[in-house]
Design a protein around this motif. Structure first.
Motif, mmCIF file in Angstrom:
data_model
loop_
_atom_site.group_PDB
_atom_site.id
_atom_site.type_symbol
_atom_site.label_atom_id
_atom_site.label_comp_id
_atom_site.label_asym_id
_atom_site.label_seq_id
_atom_site.Cartn_x
_atom_site.Cartn_y
_atom_site.Cartn_z
ATOM 1 N N GLU A 287 0.818 -1.215 0.000
ATOM 2 C CA GLU A 287 0.000 0.000 0.000
ATOM 3 C C GLU A 287 0.856 1.270 0.000
ATOM 4 O O GLU A 287 0.345 2.365 -0.288
ATOM 5 C CB GLU A 287 -0.894 -0.011 1.244
ATOM 6 N N MET A 290 0.498 3.362 -2.995
ATOM 7 C CA MET A 290 -0.826 3.378 -3.613
ATOM 8 C C MET A 290 -1.375 4.786 -3.845
ATOM 9 O O MET A 290 -1.914 5.074 -4.931
ATOM 10 C CB MET A 290 -1.806 2.545 -2.792
ATOM 11 N N ALA A 309 -6.846 4.140 -0.711
ATOM 12 C CA ALA A 309 -5.756 3.360 -0.138
ATOM 13 C C ALA A 309 -6.121 2.829 1.237
ATOM 14 O O ALA A 309 -5.684 1.746 1.644
ATOM 15 C CB ALA A 309 -4.487 4.214 -0.049
ATOM 16 N N MET A 312 -7.788 -0.863 2.568
ATOM 17 C CA MET A 312 -7.081 -2.021 3.113
ATOM 18 C C MET A 312 -7.268 -2.092 4.632
ATOM 19 O O MET A 312 -7.603 -3.142 5.187
ATOM 20 C CB MET A 312 -5.600 -1.944 2.748
ATOM 21 N N LEU A 349 -4.555 -6.485 -7.756
ATOM 22 C CA LEU A 349 -3.877 -5.185 -7.825
ATOM 23 C C LEU A 349 -2.746 -5.197 -8.850
ATOM 24 O O LEU A 349 -2.504 -4.187 -9.531
ATOM 25 C CB LEU A 349 -3.336 -4.801 -6.453
ATOM 26 N N THR A 353 -3.846 -2.094 -11.140
ATOM 27 C CA THR A 353 -3.206 -0.817 -10.802
ATOM 28 C C THR A 353 -2.338 -0.251 -11.921
ATOM 29 O O THR A 353 -2.349 0.965 -12.159
ATOM 30 C CB THR A 353 -2.379 -0.966 -9.513
ATOM 31 N N CYS A 368 -10.271 -1.250 -5.794
ATOM 32 C CA CYS A 368 -10.947 -1.261 -4.490
ATOM 33 C C CYS A 368 -11.143 -2.690 -3.986
ATOM 34 O O CYS A 368 -10.968 -2.979 -2.798
ATOM 35 C CB CYS A 368 -12.295 -0.558 -4.581
ATOM 36 N N LEU A 371 -7.699 -4.060 -2.714
ATOM 37 C CA LEU A 371 -7.324 -3.479 -1.431
ATOM 38 C C LEU A 371 -8.164 -4.052 -0.293
ATOM 39 O O LEU A 371 -7.656 -4.366 0.786
ATOM 40 C CB LEU A 371 -7.486 -1.953 -1.486
#
Length: 481
Positions: A287, A290, A309, A312, A349, A353, A368, A371
Protein backbone atom coordinates in the motif's frame (compact mmCIF):
# COMPACT_ATOMS: atom_id res chain seq x y z
CA UNK A 1 -12.64 -17.78 34.03
CA UNK A 2 -12.21 -20.05 31.04
CA UNK A 3 -16.00 -20.57 30.83
CA UNK A 4 -16.90 -16.87 30.99
CA UNK A 5 -18.43 -15.51 27.81
CA UNK A 6 -16.47 -12.69 26.21
CA UNK A 7 -18.67 -9.90 24.88
CA UNK A 8 -18.27 -6.34 23.74
CA UNK A 9 -20.51 -5.33 26.64
CA UNK A 10 -18.02 -6.76 29.14
CA UNK A 11 -15.13 -4.96 27.47
CA UNK A 12 -16.88 -1.62 27.10
CA UNK A 13 -18.42 -1.19 30.54
CA UNK A 14 -17.23 -0.27 34.03
CA UNK A 15 -13.48 0.04 34.56
CA UNK A 16 -12.84 -1.90 31.34
CA UNK A 17 -14.35 0.98 29.34
CA UNK A 18 -11.86 3.51 30.74
CA UNK A 19 -8.93 1.17 30.09
CA UNK A 20 -10.20 0.42 26.58
CA UNK A 21 -10.33 4.14 25.78
CA UNK A 22 -6.79 4.69 27.03
CA UNK A 23 -5.23 1.72 25.23
CA UNK A 24 -7.12 2.08 21.95
CA UNK A 25 -6.58 5.84 21.88
CA UNK A 26 -2.81 5.47 21.60
CA UNK A 27 -3.10 3.16 18.60
CA UNK A 28 -5.68 5.49 17.03
CA UNK A 29 -3.28 8.43 17.33
CA UNK A 30 -0.43 6.40 15.84
CA UNK A 31 -2.60 5.06 13.01
CA UNK A 32 -4.15 8.42 12.13
CA UNK A 33 -0.65 9.84 11.81
CA UNK A 34 0.32 6.99 9.46
CA UNK A 35 -2.59 7.77 7.12
CA UNK A 36 -2.04 11.52 7.29
CA UNK A 37 1.59 11.05 6.26
CA UNK A 38 0.68 8.57 3.50
CA UNK A 39 -1.93 10.96 2.08
CA UNK A 40 0.14 14.16 2.13
CA UNK A 41 3.50 12.73 1.01
CA UNK A 42 2.83 13.35 -2.71
CA UNK A 43 2.16 17.01 -1.83
CA UNK A 44 5.27 17.13 0.34
CA UNK A 45 7.40 15.85 -2.54
CA UNK A 46 5.94 18.40 -4.94
CA UNK A 47 6.87 21.27 -2.61
CA UNK A 48 10.20 20.27 -1.04
CA UNK A 49 11.35 17.47 -3.40
CA UNK A 50 12.90 14.17 -2.37
CA UNK A 51 10.98 11.59 -4.44
CA UNK A 52 14.05 9.33 -4.32
CA UNK A 53 13.66 9.30 -0.51
CA UNK A 54 9.89 8.69 -0.61
CA UNK A 55 9.99 5.18 0.90
CA UNK A 56 12.41 6.33 3.64
CA UNK A 57 9.57 8.25 5.27
CA UNK A 58 8.00 4.92 6.15
CA UNK A 59 11.27 3.04 6.72
CA UNK A 60 12.77 5.47 9.25
CA UNK A 61 9.40 5.91 10.94
CA UNK A 62 9.12 2.15 11.43
CA UNK A 63 12.79 1.64 12.43
CA UNK A 64 12.31 4.19 15.19
CA UNK A 65 9.02 2.51 16.12
CA UNK A 66 10.84 -0.81 16.50
CA UNK A 67 13.28 0.84 18.91
CA UNK A 68 10.39 2.34 20.87
CA UNK A 69 8.63 -1.02 20.99
CA UNK A 70 11.72 -2.81 22.32
CA UNK A 71 12.29 -0.15 24.99
CA UNK A 72 8.68 -0.23 26.21
CA UNK A 73 9.02 -2.89 28.99
CA UNK A 74 11.89 -0.94 30.56
CA UNK A 75 10.03 2.33 30.15
CA UNK A 76 6.94 0.89 31.85
CA UNK A 77 8.97 -0.54 34.72
CA UNK A 78 10.87 2.68 35.43
CA UNK A 79 8.18 5.26 34.69
CA UNK A 80 4.88 3.50 35.27
CA UNK A 81 1.98 3.64 32.85
CA UNK A 82 1.38 7.39 33.12
CA UNK A 83 5.05 8.28 32.83
CA UNK A 84 5.58 5.93 29.89
CA UNK A 85 2.70 7.47 27.97
CA UNK A 86 3.94 10.98 28.80
CA UNK A 87 7.40 10.24 27.40
CA UNK A 88 5.84 8.67 24.31
CA UNK A 89 3.75 11.74 23.60
CA UNK A 90 6.72 14.11 24.08
CA UNK A 91 8.59 12.34 21.27
CA UNK A 92 5.46 12.24 19.13
CA UNK A 93 4.79 15.97 19.54
CA UNK A 94 8.44 16.84 18.79
CA UNK A 95 8.28 14.79 15.60
CA UNK A 96 4.98 16.31 14.48
CA UNK A 97 6.35 19.83 15.00
CA UNK A 98 9.51 19.00 13.02
CA UNK A 99 7.47 17.62 10.11
CA UNK A 100 5.21 20.68 10.10
CA UNK A 101 8.23 23.02 9.81
CA UNK A 102 10.42 20.88 7.52
CA UNK A 103 12.10 22.92 4.72
CA UNK A 104 13.51 19.81 2.98
CA UNK A 105 13.07 16.07 2.82
CA UNK A 106 16.06 15.28 5.12
CA UNK A 107 14.47 17.43 7.86
CA UNK A 108 11.14 15.75 7.20
CA UNK A 109 12.85 12.38 7.75
CA UNK A 110 14.14 13.58 11.15
CA UNK A 111 10.61 14.49 12.12
CA UNK A 112 9.26 11.16 10.92
CA UNK A 113 11.92 9.38 12.97
CA UNK A 114 10.87 11.21 16.15
CA UNK A 115 7.23 10.49 15.37
CA UNK A 116 8.13 6.85 14.87
CA UNK A 117 9.83 6.59 18.25
CA UNK A 118 6.84 8.10 20.03
CA UNK A 119 4.41 6.06 17.96
CA UNK A 120 6.35 2.87 18.70
CA UNK A 121 5.98 3.54 22.41
CA UNK A 122 2.24 4.21 22.05
CA UNK A 123 1.71 1.12 19.88
CA UNK A 124 3.63 -1.26 22.15
CA UNK A 125 2.17 0.15 25.36
CA UNK A 126 -1.32 -0.81 24.22
CA UNK A 127 -0.40 -4.47 23.71
CA UNK A 128 1.89 -4.58 26.75
CA UNK A 129 -0.98 -3.56 29.02
CA UNK A 130 -3.71 -5.82 27.61
CA UNK A 131 -2.74 -8.84 29.73
CA UNK A 132 -2.27 -6.56 32.74
CA UNK A 133 -5.61 -4.71 32.74
CA UNK A 134 -7.95 -7.29 31.15
CA UNK A 135 -8.79 -10.86 32.08
CA UNK A 136 -7.69 -13.53 29.60
CA UNK A 137 -11.17 -14.28 28.29
CA UNK A 138 -11.34 -10.68 27.02
CA UNK A 139 -7.96 -10.70 25.25
CA UNK A 140 -9.30 -11.49 21.72
CA UNK A 141 -11.91 -8.72 22.04
CA UNK A 142 -9.30 -6.28 23.36
CA UNK A 143 -6.93 -7.18 20.51
CA UNK A 144 -9.74 -6.61 18.02
CA UNK A 145 -10.70 -3.27 19.59
CA UNK A 146 -7.14 -1.96 19.52
CA UNK A 147 -6.62 -3.00 15.91
CA UNK A 148 -10.06 -1.58 15.03
CA UNK A 149 -8.53 1.83 15.65
CA UNK A 150 -6.93 1.44 12.23
CA UNK A 151 -10.49 1.57 10.91
CA UNK A 152 -11.10 4.82 12.77
CA UNK A 153 -7.87 6.07 11.23
CA UNK A 154 -9.14 5.24 7.73
CA UNK A 155 -11.89 7.80 8.28
CA UNK A 156 -9.91 10.54 10.00
CA UNK A 157 -6.36 10.21 8.63
CA UNK A 158 -7.07 10.53 4.89
CA UNK A 159 -9.69 13.20 5.61
CA UNK A 160 -7.25 15.34 7.57
CA UNK A 161 -4.34 14.73 5.20
CA UNK A 162 -6.40 15.04 2.02
CA UNK A 163 -8.18 18.19 3.14
CA UNK A 164 -4.95 20.00 3.98
CA UNK A 165 -3.18 18.66 0.88
CA UNK A 166 -5.90 20.01 -1.40
CA UNK A 167 -5.63 23.38 0.36
CA UNK A 168 -1.84 23.33 -0.26
CA UNK A 169 -1.41 23.35 3.52
CA UNK A 170 0.09 19.93 4.19
CA UNK A 171 2.16 21.35 7.06
CA UNK A 172 -1.04 21.99 9.02
CA UNK A 173 -1.88 18.28 8.71
CA UNK A 174 1.10 17.53 10.95
CA UNK A 175 0.53 20.57 13.14
CA UNK A 176 -3.02 19.57 14.04
CA UNK A 177 -1.67 16.41 15.68
CA UNK A 178 -0.07 18.45 18.46
CA UNK A 179 -3.22 19.62 20.30
CA UNK A 180 -4.85 16.22 19.72
CA UNK A 181 -1.87 14.53 21.37
CA UNK A 182 -2.05 16.91 24.35
CA UNK A 183 -5.73 16.06 24.85
CA UNK A 184 -4.92 12.35 24.66
CA UNK A 185 -2.22 12.45 27.36
CA UNK A 186 -4.65 14.31 29.63
CA UNK A 187 -7.11 11.41 29.17
CA UNK A 188 -4.42 8.82 29.92
CA UNK A 189 -3.29 10.68 33.03
CA UNK A 190 -6.86 10.68 34.31
CA UNK A 191 -7.71 7.04 33.44
CA UNK A 192 -4.60 4.96 34.09
CA UNK A 193 -3.02 4.24 37.49
CA UNK A 194 0.43 5.53 38.33
CA UNK A 195 1.80 1.98 38.28
CA UNK A 196 0.74 -0.92 36.09
CA UNK A 197 -0.57 -3.67 38.36
CA UNK A 198 0.96 -6.27 36.05
CA UNK A 199 4.40 -4.70 35.87
CA UNK A 200 7.45 -6.77 36.75
CA UNK A 201 10.72 -5.33 38.05
CA UNK A 202 13.18 -4.43 35.34
CA UNK A 203 16.70 -5.76 35.35
CA UNK A 204 17.83 -2.55 33.70
CA UNK A 205 19.35 -4.57 30.85
CA UNK A 206 18.39 -4.26 27.22
CA UNK A 207 19.10 -6.55 24.25
CA UNK A 208 21.41 -3.90 22.80
CA UNK A 209 23.26 -6.22 20.41
CA UNK A 210 20.04 -7.64 18.97
CA UNK A 211 18.51 -4.18 18.61
CA UNK A 212 21.56 -2.88 16.76
CA UNK A 213 21.59 -5.91 14.47
CA UNK A 214 17.87 -5.54 13.80
CA UNK A 215 18.09 -1.84 12.99
CA UNK A 216 21.22 -2.38 10.88
CA UNK A 217 19.43 -5.09 8.87
CA UNK A 218 16.45 -2.84 8.17
CA UNK A 219 18.67 0.08 7.20
CA UNK A 220 20.79 -2.16 4.97
CA UNK A 221 17.85 -3.31 2.88
CA UNK A 222 16.45 0.24 2.89
CA UNK A 223 19.74 1.76 1.74
CA UNK A 224 20.00 -0.81 -1.04
CA UNK A 225 16.41 -0.15 -2.07
CA UNK A 226 17.09 3.57 -2.58
CA UNK A 227 19.41 2.84 -5.52
CA UNK A 228 18.20 2.10 -9.06
CA UNK A 229 21.23 -0.20 -9.46
CA UNK A 230 20.24 -3.88 -9.03
CA UNK A 231 23.70 -4.68 -7.63
CA UNK A 232 23.19 -2.28 -4.75
CA UNK A 233 19.70 -3.71 -4.20
CA UNK A 234 21.09 -7.24 -4.00
CA UNK A 235 23.95 -6.14 -1.72
CA UNK A 236 21.50 -4.53 0.70
CA UNK A 237 19.32 -7.63 0.85
CA UNK A 238 22.29 -9.99 1.32
CA UNK A 239 23.76 -7.85 4.09
CA UNK A 240 20.37 -7.76 5.82
CA UNK A 241 20.14 -11.57 5.65
CA UNK A 242 23.61 -11.95 7.20
CA UNK A 243 22.74 -9.50 9.99
CA UNK A 244 19.48 -11.34 10.71
CA UNK A 245 21.35 -14.63 10.98
CA UNK A 246 23.70 -13.05 13.51
CA UNK A 247 20.66 -11.73 15.38
CA UNK A 248 19.11 -15.21 15.54
CA UNK A 249 22.38 -16.62 16.87
CA UNK A 250 22.66 -13.84 19.46
CA UNK A 251 19.09 -14.44 20.61
CA UNK A 252 19.84 -18.15 21.11
CA UNK A 253 22.78 -17.53 23.47
CA UNK A 254 21.74 -14.36 25.32
CA UNK A 255 20.10 -14.09 28.71
CA UNK A 256 18.59 -10.74 27.74
CA UNK A 257 16.43 -11.28 24.66
CA UNK A 258 14.39 -9.30 22.18
CA UNK A 259 11.85 -12.13 21.89
CA UNK A 260 10.56 -14.75 24.38
CA UNK A 261 12.73 -17.77 25.19
CA UNK A 262 13.20 -20.29 22.36
CA UNK A 263 10.95 -18.23 20.07
CA UNK A 264 13.19 -18.74 17.04
CA UNK A 265 13.66 -22.50 17.35
CA UNK A 266 12.40 -24.39 14.31
CA UNK A 267 9.61 -26.27 16.11
CA UNK A 268 8.59 -23.37 18.36
CA UNK A 269 4.89 -22.42 18.05
CA UNK A 270 6.00 -18.81 18.43
CA UNK A 271 8.17 -19.02 15.31
CA UNK A 272 5.21 -20.07 13.16
CA UNK A 273 3.14 -17.27 14.66
CA UNK A 274 5.81 -14.63 14.04
CA UNK A 275 6.33 -15.82 10.46
CA UNK A 276 2.61 -15.65 9.74
CA UNK A 277 2.22 -12.20 11.31
CA UNK A 278 5.30 -10.85 9.51
CA UNK A 279 4.43 -12.23 6.08
CA UNK A 280 0.86 -10.91 6.29
CA UNK A 281 2.16 -7.44 7.15
CA UNK A 282 4.71 -7.50 4.31
CA UNK A 283 1.80 -8.11 1.94
CA UNK A 284 0.05 -5.06 3.36
CA UNK A 285 3.06 -2.77 2.80
CA UNK A 286 2.33 -2.88 -0.93
CA UNK A 287 0.00 0.00 0.00
CA UNK A 288 3.01 2.33 0.52
CA UNK A 289 2.91 3.79 -3.00
CA UNK A 290 -0.83 3.38 -3.61
CA UNK A 291 -1.78 7.08 -3.19
CA UNK A 292 0.97 7.99 -5.66
CA UNK A 293 -0.24 5.38 -8.15
CA UNK A 294 -3.85 6.53 -7.81
CA UNK A 295 -2.96 10.18 -8.36
CA UNK A 296 -0.53 9.55 -11.22
CA UNK A 297 -2.21 6.70 -13.11
CA UNK A 298 -5.87 7.11 -12.18
CA UNK A 299 -6.38 10.90 -11.89
CA UNK A 300 -7.56 10.84 -8.28
CA UNK A 301 -7.31 13.78 -5.87
CA UNK A 302 -5.18 13.51 -2.71
CA UNK A 303 -8.34 13.14 -0.61
CA UNK A 304 -9.89 10.39 -2.75
CA UNK A 305 -6.61 8.54 -3.20
CA UNK A 306 -6.08 8.56 0.55
CA UNK A 307 -9.50 7.06 1.17
CA UNK A 308 -9.12 4.44 -1.54
CA UNK A 309 -5.76 3.36 -0.14
CA UNK A 310 -7.34 3.17 3.32
CA UNK A 311 -9.76 0.48 2.12
CA UNK A 312 -7.08 -2.02 3.11
CA UNK A 313 -7.23 -0.94 6.76
CA UNK A 314 -11.02 -0.75 6.62
CA UNK A 315 -11.23 -4.36 5.45
CA UNK A 316 -8.83 -5.36 8.21
CA UNK A 317 -11.00 -3.69 10.87
CA UNK A 318 -14.29 -5.17 9.66
CA UNK A 319 -12.99 -8.74 9.44
CA UNK A 320 -11.15 -8.52 12.76
CA UNK A 321 -14.24 -7.40 14.69
CA UNK A 322 -16.29 -10.03 12.86
CA UNK A 323 -13.88 -12.88 13.57
CA UNK A 324 -12.99 -11.98 17.18
CA UNK A 325 -15.81 -14.20 18.51
CA UNK A 326 -14.73 -17.29 16.54
CA UNK A 327 -14.06 -20.49 18.46
CA UNK A 328 -12.13 -23.69 17.71
CA UNK A 329 -12.73 -24.65 14.05
CA UNK A 330 -13.70 -21.08 13.18
CA UNK A 331 -10.35 -19.82 14.46
CA UNK A 332 -8.43 -22.41 12.46
CA UNK A 333 -10.32 -21.65 9.25
CA UNK A 334 -9.81 -17.91 9.70
CA UNK A 335 -6.05 -18.22 10.21
CA UNK A 336 -5.57 -20.27 7.03
CA UNK A 337 -8.08 -18.37 4.88
CA UNK A 338 -6.45 -15.01 5.58
CA UNK A 339 -3.28 -15.47 3.49
CA UNK A 340 -5.33 -16.92 0.62
CA UNK A 341 -7.51 -13.80 0.47
CA UNK A 342 -4.43 -11.56 0.61
CA UNK A 343 -2.84 -13.45 -2.27
CA UNK A 344 -6.00 -13.01 -4.32
CA UNK A 345 -6.04 -9.29 -3.59
CA UNK A 346 -2.40 -8.89 -4.60
CA UNK A 347 -3.05 -10.60 -7.92
CA UNK A 348 -5.99 -8.27 -8.61
CA UNK A 349 -3.88 -5.19 -7.82
CA UNK A 350 -0.96 -6.41 -9.95
CA UNK A 351 -3.32 -6.61 -12.94
CA UNK A 352 -5.45 -3.48 -12.36
CA UNK A 353 -3.21 -0.82 -10.80
CA UNK A 354 -0.65 -0.47 -13.67
CA UNK A 355 -3.38 0.38 -16.20
CA UNK A 356 -3.27 4.08 -17.11
CA UNK A 357 -7.05 4.45 -16.84
CA UNK A 358 -7.36 8.10 -15.71
CA UNK A 359 -10.43 7.49 -13.57
CA UNK A 360 -12.15 4.60 -15.38
CA UNK A 361 -14.72 3.35 -12.85
CA UNK A 362 -14.32 -0.34 -13.73
CA UNK A 363 -10.56 -0.31 -13.14
CA UNK A 364 -11.05 1.61 -9.89
CA UNK A 365 -13.61 -0.98 -8.80
CA UNK A 366 -11.05 -3.77 -9.26
CA UNK A 367 -8.45 -1.75 -7.32
CA UNK A 368 -10.95 -1.26 -4.49
CA UNK A 369 -11.68 -5.00 -4.52
CA UNK A 370 -7.99 -5.88 -4.31
CA UNK A 371 -7.32 -3.48 -1.43
CA UNK A 372 -10.35 -4.73 0.50
CA UNK A 373 -9.41 -8.40 0.00
CA UNK A 374 -5.92 -7.77 1.39
CA UNK A 375 -7.24 -5.96 4.45
CA UNK A 376 -10.00 -8.50 5.06
CA UNK A 377 -7.50 -11.35 4.81
CA UNK A 378 -5.17 -9.81 7.39
CA UNK A 379 -7.92 -9.11 9.91
CA UNK A 380 -9.62 -12.49 9.63
CA UNK A 381 -7.21 -14.37 11.89
CA UNK A 382 -5.38 -11.41 13.41
CA UNK A 383 -6.90 -11.26 16.95
CA UNK A 384 -6.36 -15.00 17.37
CA UNK A 385 -2.75 -14.90 16.13
CA UNK A 386 -1.92 -12.13 18.61
CA UNK A 387 -3.78 -13.77 21.49
CA UNK A 388 -1.96 -17.01 20.73
CA UNK A 389 1.41 -15.26 21.15
CA UNK A 390 0.49 -14.33 24.72
CA UNK A 391 -0.92 -17.79 25.42
CA UNK A 392 2.12 -19.83 24.30
CA UNK A 393 4.82 -17.50 25.65
CA UNK A 394 6.97 -19.09 28.39
CA UNK A 395 6.10 -18.17 31.97
CA UNK A 396 7.78 -14.95 33.02
CA UNK A 397 8.12 -13.69 29.44
CA UNK A 398 4.72 -12.00 29.15
CA UNK A 399 6.15 -8.48 28.90
CA UNK A 400 8.55 -9.57 26.18
CA UNK A 401 5.82 -11.50 24.38
CA UNK A 402 3.46 -8.51 24.42
CA UNK A 403 6.02 -6.10 22.98
CA UNK A 404 7.28 -8.73 20.53
CA UNK A 405 3.92 -8.44 18.76
CA UNK A 406 4.63 -4.86 17.80
CA UNK A 407 8.34 -5.52 17.21
CA UNK A 408 7.61 -8.25 14.64
CA UNK A 409 4.79 -6.25 13.06
CA UNK A 410 6.93 -3.12 12.75
CA UNK A 411 9.95 -5.07 11.48
CA UNK A 412 7.80 -6.59 8.75
CA UNK A 413 6.45 -3.13 7.88
CA UNK A 414 9.98 -1.72 7.59
CA UNK A 415 11.24 -4.61 5.47
CA UNK A 416 8.12 -4.58 3.30
CA UNK A 417 8.33 -0.82 2.75
CA UNK A 418 12.01 -1.09 1.86
CA UNK A 419 11.25 -3.88 -0.60
CA UNK A 420 8.43 -1.80 -2.08
CA UNK A 421 10.84 1.10 -2.50
CA UNK A 422 13.42 -1.17 -4.14
CA UNK A 423 10.85 -2.65 -6.51
CA UNK A 424 9.55 0.83 -7.35
CA UNK A 425 13.04 2.02 -8.25
CA UNK A 426 13.81 -1.10 -10.26
CA UNK A 427 10.43 -0.77 -11.97
CA UNK A 428 11.30 2.73 -13.12
CA UNK A 429 9.32 5.10 -10.88
CA UNK A 430 12.09 7.71 -11.13
CA UNK A 431 13.93 6.49 -14.25
CA UNK A 432 12.26 6.76 -16.77
CA UNK A 433 9.50 8.01 -14.46
CA UNK A 434 6.24 9.43 -15.76
CA UNK A 435 3.33 7.22 -16.70
CA UNK A 436 5.48 4.44 -18.15
CA UNK A 437 7.78 4.15 -15.12
CA UNK A 438 4.96 4.44 -12.59
CA UNK A 439 2.91 1.75 -14.36
CA UNK A 440 5.88 -0.62 -14.44
CA UNK A 441 6.65 0.02 -10.76
CA UNK A 442 3.04 -0.70 -9.78
CA UNK A 443 3.09 -4.08 -11.49
CA UNK A 444 6.37 -5.25 -9.97
CA UNK A 445 5.51 -4.14 -6.43
CA UNK A 446 2.29 -6.14 -6.27
CA UNK A 447 3.53 -9.11 -8.30
CA UNK A 448 6.70 -9.69 -6.26
CA UNK A 449 5.28 -8.90 -2.83
CA UNK A 450 2.51 -11.45 -3.51
CA UNK A 451 5.15 -14.06 -2.62
CA UNK A 452 4.73 -13.06 1.06
CA UNK A 453 1.08 -14.21 1.49
CA UNK A 454 1.88 -17.29 -0.59
CA UNK A 455 4.55 -18.25 1.95
CA UNK A 456 2.21 -17.29 4.82
CA UNK A 457 -0.18 -20.07 3.82
CA UNK A 458 2.44 -22.62 4.87
CA UNK A 459 3.24 -20.98 8.23
CA UNK A 460 -0.48 -20.51 8.94
CA UNK A 461 -1.01 -24.24 8.45
CA UNK A 462 1.69 -24.86 11.08
CA UNK A 463 -0.09 -22.51 13.50
CA UNK A 464 -3.39 -24.27 12.93
CA UNK A 465 -1.85 -27.73 13.47
CA UNK A 466 -0.31 -26.61 16.77
CA UNK A 467 -3.59 -25.07 17.87
CA UNK A 468 -5.56 -28.15 16.87
CA UNK A 469 -3.24 -30.46 18.81
CA UNK A 470 -3.57 -28.33 21.92
CA UNK A 471 -7.35 -28.19 21.66
CA UNK A 472 -7.46 -31.96 21.22
CA UNK A 473 -5.36 -32.46 24.34
CA UNK A 474 -7.64 -30.13 26.30
CA UNK A 475 -10.70 -32.02 25.09
CA UNK A 476 -9.15 -35.37 26.03
CA UNK A 477 -8.23 -34.09 29.50
CA UNK A 478 -11.74 -32.74 29.99
CA UNK A 479 -13.27 -36.06 28.90
CA UNK A 480 -11.01 -38.03 31.19
CA UNK A 481 -11.92 -35.89 34.19
Amino acid sequence: MATRQASWGNLLSGPNLAHSMALSGGVALHAINVFIATTVLPSVVREIGGLELYAWNTTLFVVASILGSALTPTLLSHSGSRGAYAIATIFFIAGSLTCALAPSMPVMLIGRTLQGLGGGFLFALSYAMIYAVFEEYLWPKAMALISAMWGVATLLGPAIGGMFAQLDAWRAAFGVLIPITLLYIALVWWVLPTRNRGATPSTGKLPIAQLLLLIAAVLAVSAGSASPDPLWNAAGVLLAIVLMLFLIYKESISQVRLLPRNALRRKSPLLALYLTIGLLVIGMTSETFMPYFLQTLHAQTPLISGYLAALMAAGWTVSEIWSSSYKHNGIRRAIVSGPILILAGMVVLALATPIHAQGDWLILAFICLGLTLIGFGIGLGWPHLLTRVLQVAPAGDQDTAATSITTVQLLATAVGSALAGMLANLGGITHPGGIEGTSSAAFWIFAILAIAPLMAIGSAVRVVRSLGQEQQLQLSAKTAS
